[in-house]
Motif scaffolding. Structure first.
Motif, PDB file in Angstrom:
ATOM      1  N   GLU A 174      -1.781   2.922   5.172  1.00 42.03           N
ATOM      2  CA  GLU A 174      -2.072   4.117   4.383  1.00 42.03           C
ATOM      3  C   GLU A 174      -2.764   3.780   3.071  1.00 42.03           C
ATOM      4  O   GLU A 174      -3.647   4.508   2.611  1.00 42.03           O
ATOM      5  CB  GLU A 174      -0.785   4.894   4.105  1.00 42.03           C
ATOM      6  CG  GLU A 174       0.250   4.122   3.305  1.00 42.03           C
ATOM      7  CD  GLU A 174       1.525   4.914   3.095  1.00 42.03           C
ATOM      8  OE1 GLU A 174       1.489   5.885   2.326  1.00 42.03           O
ATOM      9  OE2 GLU A 174       2.546   4.552   3.721  1.00 42.03           O
ATOM     10  N   HIS A 175      -2.394   2.659   2.450  1.00 44.63           N
ATOM     11  CA  HIS A 175      -3.021   2.268   1.195  1.00 44.63           C
ATOM     12  C   HIS A 175      -4.457   1.777   1.431  1.00 44.63           C
ATOM     13  O   HIS A 175      -5.361   2.067   0.640  1.00 44.63           O
ATOM     14  CB  HIS A 175      -2.199   1.184   0.515  1.00 44.63           C
ATOM     15  CG  HIS A 175      -0.829   1.637   0.103  1.00 44.63           C
ATOM     16  ND1 HIS A 175      -0.618   2.551  -0.901  1.00 44.63           N
ATOM     17  CD2 HIS A 175       0.403   1.304   0.585  1.00 44.63           C
ATOM     18  CE1 HIS A 175       0.683   2.774  -1.039  1.00 44.63           C
ATOM     19  NE2 HIS A 175       1.318   2.023  -0.148  1.00 44.63           N
ATOM     20  N   ILE A 176      -4.643   1.035   2.515  1.00 40.48           N
ATOM     21  CA  ILE A 176      -5.983   0.550   2.845  1.00 40.48           C
ATOM     22  C   ILE A 176      -6.916   1.721   3.133  1.00 40.48           C
ATOM     23  O   ILE A 176      -8.042   1.788   2.622  1.00 40.48           O
ATOM     24  CB  ILE A 176      -5.926  -0.412   4.049  1.00 40.48           C
ATOM     25  CG1 ILE A 176      -5.075  -1.636   3.702  1.00 40.48           C
ATOM     26  CG2 ILE A 176      -7.335  -0.839   4.462  1.00 40.48           C
ATOM     27  CD1 ILE A 176      -4.844  -2.576   4.874  1.00 40.48           C
ATOM     28  N   VAL A 177      -6.440   2.661   3.924  1.00 41.76           N
ATOM     29  CA  VAL A 177      -7.250   3.836   4.267  1.00 41.76           C
ATOM     30  C   VAL A 177      -7.564   4.651   3.018  1.00 41.76           C
ATOM     31  O   VAL A 177      -8.697   5.130   2.842  1.00 41.76           O
ATOM     32  CB  VAL A 177      -6.529   4.698   5.320  1.00 41.76           C
ATOM     33  CG1 VAL A 177      -7.257   6.025   5.514  1.00 41.76           C
ATOM     34  CG2 VAL A 177      -6.439   3.951   6.642  1.00 41.76           C
ATOM     35  N   ARG A 178      -6.592   4.799   2.134  1.00 31.10           N
ATOM     36  CA  ARG A 178      -6.828   5.569   0.913  1.00 31.10           C
ATOM     37  C   ARG A 178      -7.916   4.927   0.060  1.00 31.10           C
ATOM     38  O   ARG A 178      -8.804   5.612  -0.455  1.00 31.10           O
ATOM     39  CB  ARG A 178      -5.538   5.672   0.099  1.00 31.10           C
ATOM     40  CG  ARG A 178      -5.690   6.510  -1.175  1.00 31.10           C
ATOM     41  CD  ARG A 178      -4.409   6.543  -1.984  1.00 31.10           C
ATOM     42  NE  ARG A 178      -4.588   7.306  -3.212  1.00 31.10           N
ATOM     43  CZ  ARG A 178      -3.694   7.371  -4.195  1.00 31.10           C
ATOM     44  NH1 ARG A 178      -2.548   6.717  -4.079  1.00 31.10           N
ATOM     45  NH2 ARG A 178      -3.946   8.084  -5.273  1.00 31.10           N
ATOM     46  N   GLY A 179      -7.884   3.591  -0.069  1.00 32.13           N
ATOM     47  CA  GLY A 179      -8.903   2.895  -0.847  1.00 32.13           C
ATOM     48  C   GLY A 179     -10.289   3.071  -0.251  1.00 32.13           C
ATOM     49  O   GLY A 179     -11.259   3.347  -0.966  1.00 32.13           O
ATOM     50  N   LEU A 180     -10.387   2.925   1.057  1.00 32.15           N
ATOM     51  CA  LEU A 180     -11.687   3.082   1.713  1.00 32.15           C
ATOM     52  C   LEU A 180     -12.185   4.519   1.628  1.00 32.15           C
ATOM     53  O   LEU A 180     -13.382   4.762   1.439  1.00 32.15           O
ATOM     54  CB  LEU A 180     -11.584   2.632   3.168  1.00 32.15           C
ATOM     55  CG  LEU A 180     -11.245   1.151   3.392  1.00 32.15           C
ATOM     56  CD1 LEU A 180     -11.055   0.870   4.875  1.00 32.15           C
ATOM     57  CD2 LEU A 180     -12.321   0.240   2.800  1.00 32.15           C
ATOM     58  N   ASP A 181     -11.270   5.483   1.740  1.00 27.71           N
ATOM     59  CA  ASP A 181     -11.656   6.890   1.630  1.00 27.71           C
ATOM     60  C   ASP A 181     -12.163   7.227   0.228  1.00 27.71           C
ATOM     61  O   ASP A 181     -12.997   8.129   0.061  1.00 27.71           O
ATOM     62  CB  ASP A 181     -10.471   7.798   1.977  1.00 27.71           C
ATOM     63  CG  ASP A 181     -10.206   7.880   3.475  1.00 27.71           C
ATOM     64  OD1 ASP A 181     -11.093   7.469   4.249  1.00 27.71           O
ATOM     65  OD2 ASP A 181      -9.115   8.352   3.864  1.00 27.71           O
ATOM     66  N   CYS A 182     -11.645   6.527  -0.778  1.00 30.33           N
ATOM     67  CA  CYS A 182     -12.084   6.772  -2.164  1.00 30.33           C
ATOM     68  C   CYS A 182     -13.444   6.156  -2.467  1.00 30.33           C
ATOM     69  O   CYS A 182     -14.031   6.436  -3.511  1.00 30.33           O
ATOM     70  CB  CYS A 182     -11.049   6.233  -3.148  1.00 30.33           C
ATOM     71  SG  CYS A 182      -9.531   7.203  -3.241  1.00 30.33           S
ATOM     72  N   GLY A 183     -13.945   5.320  -1.551  1.00 36.00           N
ATOM     73  CA  GLY A 183     -15.265   4.742  -1.749  1.00 36.00           C
ATOM     74  C   GLY A 183     -15.313   3.240  -1.875  1.00 36.00           C
ATOM     75  O   GLY A 183     -16.363   2.674  -2.197  1.00 36.00           O
TER      76      GLY A 183
END
Length: 225
Positions: free
Chosen positions: A185-194
């Motif tokens: 979830e943290h990895i996906v959040r970082g990638l989603d933020c750019g």
């Protein structure tokens, strides 16, 4: 962010051998013991320039004041319409790669700075989000890569990332998020933020350097188009 306490000897850089260990540049680093209090890092086998490192304290006299809600006091989120014009990257002007490391933990900063400076990269460190945003707002050239910690007390890395992307819509600055949080979830959040990549701590030496070099290669190709 601070590392969790541990009773065993640990290192932010894993000690397994790789082909890089056969390089003459590694001779001074073999047989070193690492623990949580005495962290070090090993160099890669191909320096780009003479080692050098700068502290953000020499580049930014003071950080922007921070309000209780975690943002810079009086600051507004930059928008594409109010952003600065396109700027050259550090390598384009000085023929040398510059990396910015943003982390509120001094031990982590020392490890990253030692590792990357030993490869010949110029490393600039910042201890908070407001500090790096203030620097980027006024700098003449952009860093070639930013290493951005996810969890910081004044402004977390996700918010810093969003502001950097909005600040430079005409330049794509490669940003690698770094964190001890390895959950999906943290990895996906970082990638989603750019973010362009996400690296977990403790750092695996060869992988860490390879991911940075990969981003430098992509950025160089884009800047020559």
């Amino acid at each position: 962010m601070s590392l969790p306490p541990t009773g065993e000897n640990t290192s932010l850089v894993e000690s397994e051998r790789s082909p890089l260990d056969t390089s003459p540049y590694m001779s001074d680093f073999h047989n070193l013991d690492y623990n949580a209090a005495e962290l070090s890092a090993l160099a890669s086998s191909k320096p780009y320039a003479e080692p050098s490192a700068k502290s953000a304290r020499n580049l930014a006299a003071e950080a922007a004041p921070v309000s209780g809600d975690g943002g810079a006091e009086g600051a507004t989120k930059p928008s594409a319409t109010s952003s600065s014009p396109s700027r050259p990257f550090h390598y384009q002007k000085y023929n040398r790669y510059q990396l910015i490391s943003v982390d509120d933990d001094l031990v982590n900063q020392n490890v990253v700075e030692t590792l990357l400076s030993s490869t010949g990269y110029e490393v600039v460190t910042f201890m908070s989000g407001p500090e790096v945003l203030k620097h980027l707002e006024g700098c003449e050239v952009l860093p070639d890569v930013i290493l951005l910690d996810c969890m910081m007390p004044e402004m977390d890395g996700y918010e810093v990332l969003r502001r950097i992307r909005a600040m430079f819509p005409r330049n794509h600055v490669p940003i690698i998020m770094v964190s001890a949080q390895a959950e999906e979830e943290h990895i996906v959040r970082g990638l989603d933020c750019g973010a362009d990549d996400y690296v977990t701590k403790p750092y695996k030496r060869a992988e860490f350097l390879a991911r940075i070099k990969g981003q430098l290669g992509f950025n160089h190709l884009e800047s020559t188009d």
